[in-house]
Design an enzyme around this catalytic site. Structure first.
Site, PDB file in Angstrom:
ATOM      1  N   ARG A 189      13.233 -49.653   8.088  1.00  0.00           N
ATOM      2  CA  ARG A 189      14.669 -49.850   7.889  1.00  0.00           C
ATOM      3  C   ARG A 189      14.979 -49.336   6.475  1.00  0.00           C
ATOM      4  O   ARG A 189      14.331 -49.764   5.521  1.00  0.00           O
ATOM      5  CB  ARG A 189      15.029 -51.336   7.969  1.00  0.00           C
ATOM      6  CG  ARG A 189      16.464 -51.635   7.541  1.00  0.00           C
ATOM      7  CD  ARG A 189      16.684 -53.102   7.187  1.00  0.00           C
ATOM      8  NE  ARG A 189      16.511 -53.983   8.321  1.00  0.00           N
ATOM      9  CZ  ARG A 189      16.194 -55.278   8.179  1.00  0.00           C
ATOM     10  NH1 ARG A 189      15.989 -55.816   6.996  1.00  0.00           N
ATOM     11  NH2 ARG A 189      16.049 -56.027   9.248  1.00  0.00           N
TER      12      ARG A 189
ATOM     13  N   ASP B 276      11.429 -58.007   5.751  1.00  0.00           N
ATOM     14  CA  ASP B 276      12.484 -57.713   4.768  1.00  0.00           C
ATOM     15  C   ASP B 276      11.832 -57.355   3.436  1.00  0.00           C
ATOM     16  O   ASP B 276      10.734 -57.823   3.131  1.00  0.00           O
ATOM     17  CB  ASP B 276      13.348 -58.965   4.531  1.00  0.00           C
ATOM     18  CG  ASP B 276      14.360 -59.193   5.644  1.00  0.00           C
ATOM     19  OD1 ASP B 276      14.586 -58.281   6.455  1.00  0.00           O
ATOM     20  OD2 ASP B 276      14.921 -60.305   5.687  1.00  0.00           O
TER      21      ASP B 276
HETATM   22  P1  FDA Z   1      27.738 -50.226  -0.206  1.00  0.00           P
HETATM   23  O1  FDA Z   1      27.367 -51.435  -0.993  1.00  0.00           O
HETATM   24  O2  FDA Z   1      27.945 -48.947  -0.922  1.00  0.00           O
HETATM   25  O3  FDA Z   1      29.008 -50.566   0.647  1.00  0.00           O
HETATM   26  C1  FDA Z   1      29.677 -49.601   1.456  1.00  0.00           C
HETATM   27  C2  FDA Z   1      30.903 -50.253   2.044  1.00  0.00           C
HETATM   28  O4  FDA Z   1      30.486 -51.252   2.976  1.00  0.00           O
HETATM   29  C3  FDA Z   1      31.777 -51.015   1.045  1.00  0.00           C
HETATM   30  O5  FDA Z   1      32.726 -50.206   0.461  1.00  0.00           O
HETATM   31  C4  FDA Z   1      32.376 -52.098   1.911  1.00  0.00           C
HETATM   32  O6  FDA Z   1      33.467 -51.582   2.622  1.00  0.00           O
HETATM   33  C5  FDA Z   1      31.290 -52.402   2.893  1.00  0.00           C
HETATM   34  N1  FDA Z   1      30.465 -53.559   2.479  1.00  0.00           N
HETATM   35  C6  FDA Z   1      29.219 -53.518   1.967  1.00  0.00           C
HETATM   36  N2  FDA Z   1      28.743 -54.763   1.733  1.00  0.00           N
HETATM   37  C7  FDA Z   1      29.738 -55.591   2.091  1.00  0.00           C
HETATM   38  C8  FDA Z   1      29.871 -57.000   2.093  1.00  0.00           C
HETATM   39  N3  FDA Z   1      28.896 -57.813   1.669  1.00  0.00           N
HETATM   40  N4  FDA Z   1      31.041 -57.507   2.545  1.00  0.00           N
HETATM   41  C9  FDA Z   1      32.034 -56.709   2.988  1.00  0.00           C
HETATM   42  N5  FDA Z   1      31.963 -55.376   2.997  1.00  0.00           N
HETATM   43  C10 FDA Z   1      30.840 -54.823   2.570  1.00  0.00           C
HETATM   44  N6  FDA Z   1      18.579 -55.409   1.084  1.00  0.00           N
HETATM   45  C11 FDA Z   1      17.342 -55.601   0.556  1.00  0.00           C
HETATM   46  O7  FDA Z   1      17.167 -55.517  -0.645  1.00  0.00           O
HETATM   47  N7  FDA Z   1      16.293 -55.929   1.393  1.00  0.00           N
HETATM   48  C12 FDA Z   1      16.442 -56.002   2.734  1.00  0.00           C
HETATM   49  O8  FDA Z   1      15.465 -56.284   3.443  1.00  0.00           O
HETATM   50  C13 FDA Z   1      17.731 -55.768   3.289  1.00  0.00           C
HETATM   51  N8  FDA Z   1      17.947 -55.838   4.631  1.00  0.00           N
HETATM   52  C14 FDA Z   1      19.166 -55.432   5.144  1.00  0.00           C
HETATM   53  C15 FDA Z   1      19.358 -55.377   6.527  1.00  0.00           C
HETATM   54  C16 FDA Z   1      20.539 -54.878   7.038  1.00  0.00           C
HETATM   55  C17 FDA Z   1      20.703 -54.783   8.523  1.00  0.00           C
HETATM   56  C18 FDA Z   1      21.581 -54.450   6.150  1.00  0.00           C
HETATM   57  C19 FDA Z   1      22.856 -53.868   6.675  1.00  0.00           C
HETATM   58  C20 FDA Z   1      21.409 -54.564   4.800  1.00  0.00           C
HETATM   59  C21 FDA Z   1      20.229 -55.073   4.281  1.00  0.00           C
HETATM   60  N9  FDA Z   1      20.054 -55.209   2.915  1.00  0.00           N
HETATM   61  C22 FDA Z   1      18.798 -55.473   2.411  1.00  0.00           C
HETATM   62  C23 FDA Z   1      21.232 -55.148   1.992  1.00  0.00           C
HETATM   63  C24 FDA Z   1      21.443 -53.752   1.449  1.00  0.00           C
HETATM   64  O9  FDA Z   1      20.417 -53.437   0.558  1.00  0.00           O
HETATM   65  C25 FDA Z   1      22.804 -53.629   0.742  1.00  0.00           C
HETATM   66  O10 FDA Z   1      22.835 -54.521  -0.329  1.00  0.00           O
HETATM   67  C26 FDA Z   1      23.999 -53.877   1.651  1.00  0.00           C
HETATM   68  O11 FDA Z   1      23.813 -53.344   2.916  1.00  0.00           O
HETATM   69  C27 FDA Z   1      25.277 -53.236   1.061  1.00  0.00           C
HETATM   70  O12 FDA Z   1      25.105 -51.864   0.938  1.00  0.00           O
HETATM   71  P2  FDA Z   1      25.788 -50.752   1.883  1.00  0.00           P
HETATM   72  O13 FDA Z   1      24.697 -49.837   2.310  1.00  0.00           O
HETATM   73  O14 FDA Z   1      26.553 -51.369   2.968  1.00  0.00           O
HETATM   74  O15 FDA Z   1      26.667 -49.881   0.899  1.00  0.00           O
END
Ligand code: FDA
Length: 309
Positions: A182, A130
């Site tokens: 990732r 991570d």
């Molecule tokens: P964004 O925040 O723009 O959200 C898009 C949409 O997704 C929102 O409108 C909502 O509908 C939905 N959504 C997003 N987050 C949600 C929540 N918590 N609850 C409900 N709905 C939600 N970060 C990091 O810094 N280091 C890492 O190693 C990782 N590892 C990692 C693994 C995996 C498998 C995932 C999916 C994410 C991570 N992250 C991470 C977290 C990542 O950086 C990010 O903060 C979250 O995925 C939220 O961003 P989105 O890409 O979903 O988009």
């Protein structure tokens, strides 16, 4: 503003000490965390596997302060890999280098995680490092490239964050190395010198990084719940003739379960990140910071469920 406050509180251990036994807080955590033990986590993975979803298990815990704690984290990961193998689960593991002792010394973090990677290799499994805040980016990528990737090319990979201004360069470096990446947006509070303050720039950078990884990288993990980006990944794959088994979507446990199931139905691969353990507080605060509406949503559900009882 609310995001900044939640991310600030995510680092306050004293607040966790105050709320860790409060039923309401524990209930909020249970939406995003698969229990506190290896067994509850593996049960959650078995349920996901039954739906055609693979998993990456994460033992919650951030920076440790002494060597014994770091080695204990490493030991628990070995036990976890043994358990996954024994139950024949379709899952790998995600680790944080600081939980393996990186803040005590780079050498200790590398030594502890190497043992985990070696065990993963013995099971033909995989360890994802991570990515934490930008203070760790260089140290993590250097440790990976110099000490962890050589000899374990199929068994260890990194995470890059589109919020960081440097990330497209890191994507190119990863593509040259042909290591597994990732790509995510980034969950940490960062200064504007290193990260884009504007979300539209973070999203644009994500798409640029994702295109390069899909076209020139090795089996990228597209970690997002952003439907526009997911649609773009599918469109780009079709345009470039990239088969659905050359990448995987990744999402977080408890987030957009509807979308997770839809992706399986459409014939794409999806892996869910399944965190577990007693140190759930910083993780929960980061999830709430991503979508502060979650606070109202979860509070509403908990109240509704309490009335039904
Ligand atoms: P964004 O925040 O723009 O959200 C898009 C949409 O997704 C929102 O409108 C909502 O509908 C939905 N959504 C997003 N987050 C949600 C929540 N918590 N609850 C409900 N709905 C939600 N970060 C990091 O810094 N280091 C890492 O190693 C990782 N590892 C990692 C693994 C995996 C498998 C995932 C999916 C994410 C991570 N992250 C991470 C977290 C990542 O950086 C990010 O903060 C979250 O995925 C939220 O961003 P989105 O890409 O979903 O988009």
């Amino acid at each position: 503003m609310l995001r900044t406050s939640l991310l600030y509180f995510s680092r306050q251990q004293r607040v966790f000490n105050l709320i860790k036994n409060v039923g309401f807080a524990r209930k909020m955590a249970s939406r995003f965390v698969a229990g506190e033990t290896i067994h509850t986590a593996m049960d959650a993975v078995a349920e996901l596997n039954a739906k055609g979803i693979t998993a990456s298990l994460d033992l919650l815990g951030e920076s440790v302060t002494n060597e014994a704690e770091a080695r204990e984290t490493g030991r628990q990961y070995l036990e976890l890999l043994d358990g996954i193998n024994k139950r024949k689960l379709d899952a790998n593991v995600s680790v944080k280098l600081t939980a393996m002792g990186q803040d005590i010394s780079d050498e200790l973090g590398i030594e502890v995680v190497r043992e985990v990677i070696a065990r993963a290799k013995s099971y033909d499994s995989f360890v994802r490092l991570d990515m934490e805040s930008s203070a760790y980016t260089d140290r993590t990528l250097d440790a990976f490239e110099r000490h962890l990737f050589p000899g374990h090319e199929n068994n260890v990979g990194i995470v890059l964050q589109s919020a960081l201004r440097r990330t497209l360069d890191d994507v190119d470096r990863a593509n040259r190395l042909q290591c597994r990446v990732r790509i995510c947006k980034g969950a940490y509070l960062e200064p504007p010198e290193v990260a884009f303050p504007d979300k539209a720039d973070v999203d644009r950078n994500y798409v640029a990084a994702m295109h390069r990884l899909m076209e020139h990288g090795r089996y990228p993990g597209i970690a997002t719940h952003d439907e526009a980006i997911i649609a773009e990944a599918k469109r780009f794959a079709k345009e470039k003739g990239i088969a659905p088994d050359r990448f995987e979507f990744q999402m977080l446990y408890g987030v957009r379960r509807d979308l997770q199931e839809q992706i399986v139905k459409e014939g794409y691969r999806i892996r869910v990140y399944v965190p577990f353990g007693s140190q759930w507080y910083p993780y929960l605060m980061r999830r709430l910071a991503e979508r502060p509406a979650n606070i109202a949503f979860m509070a509403g559900n908990i109240v509704k469920e309490s009335f039904r009882r």
